[in-house]
Design a protein around this motif. Sequence first.
Motif, PDB file in Angstrom:
ATOM      1  N   SER A  84       0.816  -1.227   0.000  1.00 28.66           N
ATOM      2  CA  SER A  84       0.000   0.000   0.000  1.00 28.66           C
ATOM      3  C   SER A  84       0.842   1.265   0.000  1.00 28.66           C
ATOM      4  N   ARG A  85       2.141   1.159   0.221  1.00 26.23           N
ATOM      5  CA  ARG A  85       2.970   2.365   0.311  1.00 26.23           C
ATOM      6  C   ARG A  85       3.914   2.533  -0.867  1.00 26.23           C
ATOM      7  N   GLY A  86       3.803   1.653  -1.846  1.00 19.66           N
ATOM      8  CA  GLY A  86       4.668   1.733  -3.014  1.00 19.66           C
ATOM      9  C   GLY A  86       4.292   2.894  -3.913  1.00 19.66           C
ATOM     10  N   PRO A  87       5.058   3.097  -4.959  1.00 13.10           N
ATOM     11  CA  PRO A  87       4.829   4.228  -5.854  1.00 13.10           C
ATOM     12  C   PRO A  87       3.491   4.122  -6.592  1.00 13.10           C
ATOM     13  N   ALA A  88       2.935   5.275  -6.929  1.00 15.18           N
ATOM     14  CA  ALA A  88       1.723   5.297  -7.745  1.00 15.18           C
ATOM     15  C   ALA A  88       2.004   4.524  -9.019  1.00 15.18           C
ATOM     16  N   GLY A  89       1.064   3.703  -9.424  1.00 15.12           N
ATOM     17  CA  GLY A  89       1.254   2.874 -10.598  1.00 15.12           C
ATOM     18  C   GLY A  89       1.620   1.441 -10.255  1.00 15.12           C
ATOM     19  N   CYS A  90       2.027   1.193  -9.023  1.00 14.96           N
ATOM     20  CA  CYS A  90       2.266  -0.171  -8.572  1.00 14.96           C
ATOM     21  C   CYS A  90       0.884  -0.773  -8.301  1.00 14.96           C
ATOM     22  N   GLY A  91       0.479  -1.740  -9.115  1.00 15.86           N
ATOM     23  CA  GLY A  91      -0.869  -2.288  -9.047  1.00 15.86           C
ATOM     24  C   GLY A  91      -1.306  -2.756  -7.664  1.00 15.86           C
ATOM     25  N   PRO A  92      -0.546  -3.670  -7.028  1.00 16.53           N
ATOM     26  CA  PRO A  92      -0.969  -4.141  -5.716  1.00 16.53           C
ATOM     27  C   PRO A  92      -1.009  -3.021  -4.657  1.00 16.53           C
ATOM     28  N   CYS A  93      -0.069  -2.100  -4.714  1.00 13.98           N
ATOM     29  CA  CYS A  93      -0.060  -0.995  -3.741  1.00 13.98           C
ATOM     30  C   CYS A  93      -1.223  -0.036  -3.992  1.00 13.98           C
ATOM     31  N   ASP A  94      -1.506   0.254  -5.254  1.00 11.15           N
ATOM     32  CA  ASP A  94      -2.649   1.116  -5.568  1.00 11.15           C
ATOM     33  C   ASP A  94      -3.946   0.482  -5.067  1.00 11.15           C
ATOM     34  N   LEU A  95      -4.101  -0.812  -5.288  1.00 15.24           N
ATOM     35  CA  LEU A  95      -5.299  -1.518  -4.848  1.00 15.24           C
ATOM     36  C   LEU A  95      -5.408  -1.499  -3.321  1.00 15.24           C
ATOM     37  N   ALA A  96      -4.325  -1.835  -2.651  1.00 15.55           N
ATOM     38  CA  ALA A  96      -4.317  -1.840  -1.184  1.00 15.55           C
ATOM     39  C   ALA A  96      -4.562  -0.439  -0.633  1.00 15.55           C
ATOM     40  N   ASN A  97      -3.980   0.568  -1.260  1.00 19.18           N
ATOM     41  CA  ASN A  97      -4.187   1.943  -0.813  1.00 19.18           C
ATOM     42  C   ASN A  97      -5.664   2.317  -0.906  1.00 19.18           C
ATOM     43  N   GLY A  98      -6.336   1.868  -1.921  1.00 20.41           N
ATOM     44  CA  GLY A  98      -7.769   2.128  -2.047  1.00 20.41           C
ATOM     45  C   GLY A  98      -8.574   1.391  -0.995  1.00 20.41           C
TER      46      GLY A  98
ATOM     47  N   VAL B 121      -1.835  10.413   3.269  1.00 23.03           N
ATOM     48  CA  VAL B 121      -1.122  11.189   2.247  1.00 23.03           C
ATOM     49  C   VAL B 121       0.363  11.304   2.589  1.00 23.03           C
ATOM     50  N   VAL B 122       0.666  11.578   3.847  1.00 23.24           N
ATOM     51  CA  VAL B 122       2.069  11.742   4.238  1.00 23.24           C
ATOM     52  C   VAL B 122       2.812  10.411   4.153  1.00 23.24           C
ATOM     53  N   ARG B 123       2.140   9.310   4.460  1.00 18.51           N
ATOM     54  CA  ARG B 123       2.785   8.003   4.403  1.00 18.51           C
ATOM     55  C   ARG B 123       2.957   7.493   2.977  1.00 18.51           C
ATOM     56  N   ARG B 124       2.142   7.980   2.046  1.00 22.42           N
ATOM     57  CA  ARG B 124       2.262   7.572   0.634  1.00 22.42           C
ATOM     58  C   ARG B 124       2.153   8.818  -0.240  1.00 22.42           C
TER      59      ARG B 124
END
Length: 165
Positions: A61-75, A102-105
């Motif tokens: 969830s904390r990876g760069p924007a565009g990282c599929g699993p992180c984007d999904l987890a962030n949502g 926001v500050v964490r990602r």
Amino acid sequence: MDTIVEDGWRAFLERDFGTAGQADERAIAEMVVDEPDRHPWRVVDAAYDRLTCPECGGRLSRGPAGCGPCDLANGFRYVAVEIDRPGVAPGNEHALRVNVSVVRRPYGISAVELLARRLALPILLEGLLPTTQQAQAARAMLNDGASAEEYDAFIHRTWGRQVSP
């Protein structure tokens, strides 16, 4: 800021599981992220911190924007439960959660937005919450080129307090 999340995790573990080892914590974290809508946001965020993204290798969830699993987890983190702390303004927990997130990602967030979110955290931790008018006035200051020091002084002076026009 990470302490807020970590304290929530520790309290959750102690209350629901007693003493858990690191391997147990990973299994518990997997359970939590499978049902984020059943847990407080701090617990969900901490659970993601304990899992590794299979794509970018960072904390899930904390990876760069565009990282599929992180984007999904962030949502998915946003379906977690928000419970206002006793004695704080209603809605404070939501504001705190969004700012922490926001500050964490910070990927894809403008420098001005990141600055505003970071500087607001101490005020939100106090339990204060700006009115819509106060938040808009603060944002306008930044958009007009106010320094971090000017913005910080303004929000500490006005947010969550009645201010004469």
